[in-house]
Write a protein that holds these residues in place. Sequence first.
Motif, PDB file in Angstrom:
ATOM      1  N   ALA A 490       0.846  -1.191   0.000  1.00  0.00           N
ATOM      2  CA  ALA A 490       0.000   0.000   0.000  1.00  0.00           C
ATOM      3  C   ALA A 490       0.882   1.242   0.000  1.00  0.00           C
ATOM      4  O   ALA A 490       1.826   1.347   0.793  1.00  0.00           O
ATOM      5  CB  ALA A 490      -0.925   0.011   1.208  1.00  0.00           C
ATOM      6  N   VAL A 492       0.696   5.384   0.350  1.00  0.00           N
ATOM      7  CA  VAL A 492      -0.211   6.399   0.870  1.00  0.00           C
ATOM      8  C   VAL A 492       0.496   7.743   0.877  1.00  0.00           C
ATOM      9  O   VAL A 492       1.669   7.835   1.243  1.00  0.00           O
ATOM     10  CB  VAL A 492      -0.671   6.068   2.310  1.00  0.00           C
ATOM     11  CG1 VAL A 492      -1.830   6.966   2.712  1.00  0.00           C
ATOM     12  CG2 VAL A 492      -1.033   4.611   2.448  1.00  0.00           C
ATOM     13  N   ILE A 514      -4.685   4.659   8.966  1.00  0.00           N
ATOM     14  CA  ILE A 514      -4.685   4.056   7.638  1.00  0.00           C
ATOM     15  C   ILE A 514      -3.780   2.833   7.605  1.00  0.00           C
ATOM     16  O   ILE A 514      -4.116   1.814   6.994  1.00  0.00           O
ATOM     17  CB  ILE A 514      -4.265   5.099   6.590  1.00  0.00           C
ATOM     18  CG1 ILE A 514      -5.385   6.132   6.402  1.00  0.00           C
ATOM     19  CG2 ILE A 514      -3.935   4.444   5.255  1.00  0.00           C
ATOM     20  CD1 ILE A 514      -5.062   7.236   5.435  1.00  0.00           C
ATOM     21  N   PRO A 524      -8.896  -1.102  -0.545  1.00  0.00           N
ATOM     22  CA  PRO A 524      -8.567   0.337  -0.488  1.00  0.00           C
ATOM     23  C   PRO A 524      -9.739   1.236  -0.166  1.00  0.00           C
ATOM     24  O   PRO A 524      -9.600   2.184   0.617  1.00  0.00           O
ATOM     25  CB  PRO A 524      -8.006   0.606  -1.888  1.00  0.00           C
ATOM     26  CG  PRO A 524      -7.496  -0.711  -2.359  1.00  0.00           C
ATOM     27  CD  PRO A 524      -8.407  -1.738  -1.785  1.00  0.00           C
ATOM     28  N   CYS A 546      -6.087  12.736   0.641  1.00  0.00           N
ATOM     29  CA  CYS A 546      -5.329  11.495   0.687  1.00  0.00           C
ATOM     30  C   CYS A 546      -5.440  10.788  -0.655  1.00  0.00           C
ATOM     31  O   CYS A 546      -6.472  10.871  -1.335  1.00  0.00           O
ATOM     32  CB  CYS A 546      -5.857  10.601   1.812  1.00  0.00           C
ATOM     33  SG  CYS A 546      -5.114   8.959   1.873  1.00  0.00           S
ATOM     34  N   TYR A 548      -4.540   6.799  -1.929  1.00  0.00           N
ATOM     35  CA  TYR A 548      -4.171   5.467  -1.447  1.00  0.00           C
ATOM     36  C   TYR A 548      -4.111   4.532  -2.642  1.00  0.00           C
ATOM     37  O   TYR A 548      -5.026   4.512  -3.468  1.00  0.00           O
ATOM     38  CB  TYR A 548      -5.212   4.985  -0.442  1.00  0.00           C
ATOM     39  CG  TYR A 548      -4.935   3.634   0.191  1.00  0.00           C
ATOM     40  CD1 TYR A 548      -4.416   3.540   1.468  1.00  0.00           C
ATOM     41  CD2 TYR A 548      -5.220   2.448  -0.480  1.00  0.00           C
ATOM     42  CE1 TYR A 548      -4.174   2.307   2.069  1.00  0.00           C
ATOM     43  CE2 TYR A 548      -4.980   1.210   0.107  1.00  0.00           C
ATOM     44  CZ  TYR A 548      -4.469   1.151   1.380  1.00  0.00           C
ATOM     45  OH  TYR A 548      -4.230  -0.071   1.957  1.00  0.00           O
TER      46      TYR A 548
END
Length: 871
Positions: A490, A492, A514, A524, A546, A548
């Motif tokens: 992931a 971010v 998160i 997600p 944000c 992601y």
Amino acid sequence: MTGHVLTFTGTALVAVYVLDAEGTELRLAETVSGAGRSYALPARYPVSGRSPVADAFRAGRPLWLTPTELAAYGPIGPTTPETPTTPGVSLGALPLGGDGKGLGCLVVVDEAPGGIDADRRGFIELYAHHVAAGVEAAGPRTLTQRGPELPGLTLDRLRVGSFVLLLDSGRMTADTQVLDLFGIPGEDFDGRVETLLAAAVPDDVPALMSVLEPDLLTAGTAQLEFRIRRPNGELRWLGLRARVETGADGTPRRMLGVVAETSYLRPSADEVSLVQRLSAALAGATTVRDVGRAVVGALRDPLGAGRLAVAELQADQLVVGVLAPAEPAAWPEVWRAAWRSEWPEPPSHALPTLAEAVREGQVSIWPEGADLEPGLSGIGPGGLAVLPLPADGRIVGVCLIGWEQRHEFGPEERSLLTATAGLVGQALVRAHALDAEHELATMLQRSLLPRKLPELPGGVAVTRYLPATMGLEVGGDWYDVIPLPDGHVALVIGDVQGHSAAAATIMGQMRTAIRAYAVEGHPPDVVVAHANRLLVGMETDLFATCCYADLDMEEGEAWFVRAGHIQPLLRHPDGTTVELDVEGGPPLGVVADAEFPMTAAGLSAGTLLALLTDGLVESARLDLDDGVRRARQALARADPSDPGGVADALLGGDSRRDDDVALLLLRYDGMRVRPTRASWTVWRLPDAVMHARRFTARTLRTWGAEAELDVALLVTSELVTNALVHTRGEVRLNLTLTADRLRIAVNDLSPRTPVKPATVDWEATGGRGLLLIEAMSQTWGSVPLSGGKQVWGEISLSSPREEPRGGPPEGPPEVPPEVPPEGPPEGPSDRPPEEPPEGPADAGPEERTVGDEGDEGATGRRGPRRRRARR
């Protein structure tokens, strides 16, 4: 500045020759050369001899020579270490000074085989007039007392730029140096003469119009000095020299012009204007080094000083902020000996005269020949001024100004130095406080960001964070790289509104939340939705943006979710760069039940993915669309083999930022040996562990990993046994073979983390499972999954993995004959999901076995399946 001289002239070398005191030789005074081939010129030319420099000087007009013409002069031109004779270069020699004032020659060396073109000749000839003015301003004592050195000019101080004005359309093209002299940002210049005239002092506009107005132009050369007012209020003198070119019909066609700063030609500026200039420069100084640079820029040239130092007083040390010149050889031995880092830190007791002057707190001046210790007399052999810098009733620093030649200190100059000392002292205290505050804010900001990034299989991630320099409070930009199971990662990046401690607090909470939601195994959109509801529940007035991304490092599939953030950038392996069109939701913390749709994108090996905050592409001076376009261009030009260099190229060279900048860059390489996986649902039967061992054995033999079979079977037994004994519901066995290790993992529906016992009694019948797993595995652990957990152990392979010989077995091993007919089927998909087989008599409804087909539990990770995960 020397690089600018070469860029402006477009040549490989620029040199100045001046006439000696006897008028018989032209002596080399200064040379500026590029970073390529190193050229050397003779140190002197006889005026009566035959050489390009002497011929141009005697004739009083420029001499332009091609390589062939230059070679005809013989070995008297430029040489290189490899070529002792004159190499194949072009040369221009331009006499300095007119009206019988023979001052010297400007020499340019060009590597173009065809010689210097007409336009560049025109600009260089205009440039030579400014150089001549500087040589003339240096005065005759420069040539008689100090040889050929020119402290009052020269090339490295002559700020000059060029422009071309098309007279039929009125459009103007100007280089960056012209715009910098006028104080106009490049993106604000619209190509109109009026834009430059708006910066001129109103009293000087008519004279400027007489030079630039097309109806009043005639062929030839025009020159003018005028004043401008820069955006910070500074008054600056500029000199303009222009040449008008006409067409075949005699009509003026275009103007070639050169603009240079001529303030150095006016060293007798009055005290008020100099103090105003210094005040304006100090107003924008936010660091101690900025203060030192402002003092050097405002005082050294007008006062004609040779050396200048600005230092803070800290206990018994002089903590130097700026030295001019910055070379150790230019300073006395006591300063050179204390040069331990970028600047020296000499102890004050090594300079007793200086220490006494600071204690008295008064400006002290020593003329030429004063009886001073070597550490001070070497700074100003022609005169020395020591300026204690007062602020808040104490002395906070000191400024030293030294002259090489004899300097007469008049009463006006003494008053000037006293006035400037107070200004500099107050600015130094202010900058020191801002430095400490900025350092504290930066430390807080960086402490909330990851200390280091994890190593990623199949990719390289780099990050950059730059705090704002215009404001001094901590910002809310953050980034994170989160390894996830099954080869996922992931990425971010986010930005909390505002610059304050509250923004930094929210940033830290959002990053932690998160990361926790992502590690739990949520898709997600669910991760971002949970973070949004968390921020709404905090009842803060701040919101956050944000972006992601969940990336499958094996397949190159990425799922993006965007919450009010700017779009990510993608550079394909062929160099094309695009702005991904990621469907977005509102910023976090605005609407509790907001939807955050996912957008899919495929990455091929060699792709660069850039996630960034708006501080990189938007400011008060830069529109967002223009900033994104610049970032895309920088990304397209960069070398993807060096991700760190790509990140630095994206940041650019702007040192003044009114917002924080965060950048997360990933180069996706793809996995050289992709992991091989197999999974099986463990049926809750009395001999379930035996079936799990058989499945593991068959799978490892198929993969050619028999060497680790015994250890793998033991770890499998303990993991499956713990799951069956201590949890209820579905249990699933997952095997993953990578290039150097085997991972055995068991998923269950209990969120309780297993705890390793501290001690195990001899009479105990259990509690040794985790101890065995720890002993036999290279590493082991437990991670939460949506609605449960995964306990895993990794075994190192005894030899590097070869490509697998085949895929995993199609299903579990055959059921042994003693299992009754109503036991588990041959494979998990033989029985429809709506008719699950019955388990043991003591199994509750939640313990029914779930087959491989149709299972949408925590082990499924790809986009569409994860989208339906529980919110």
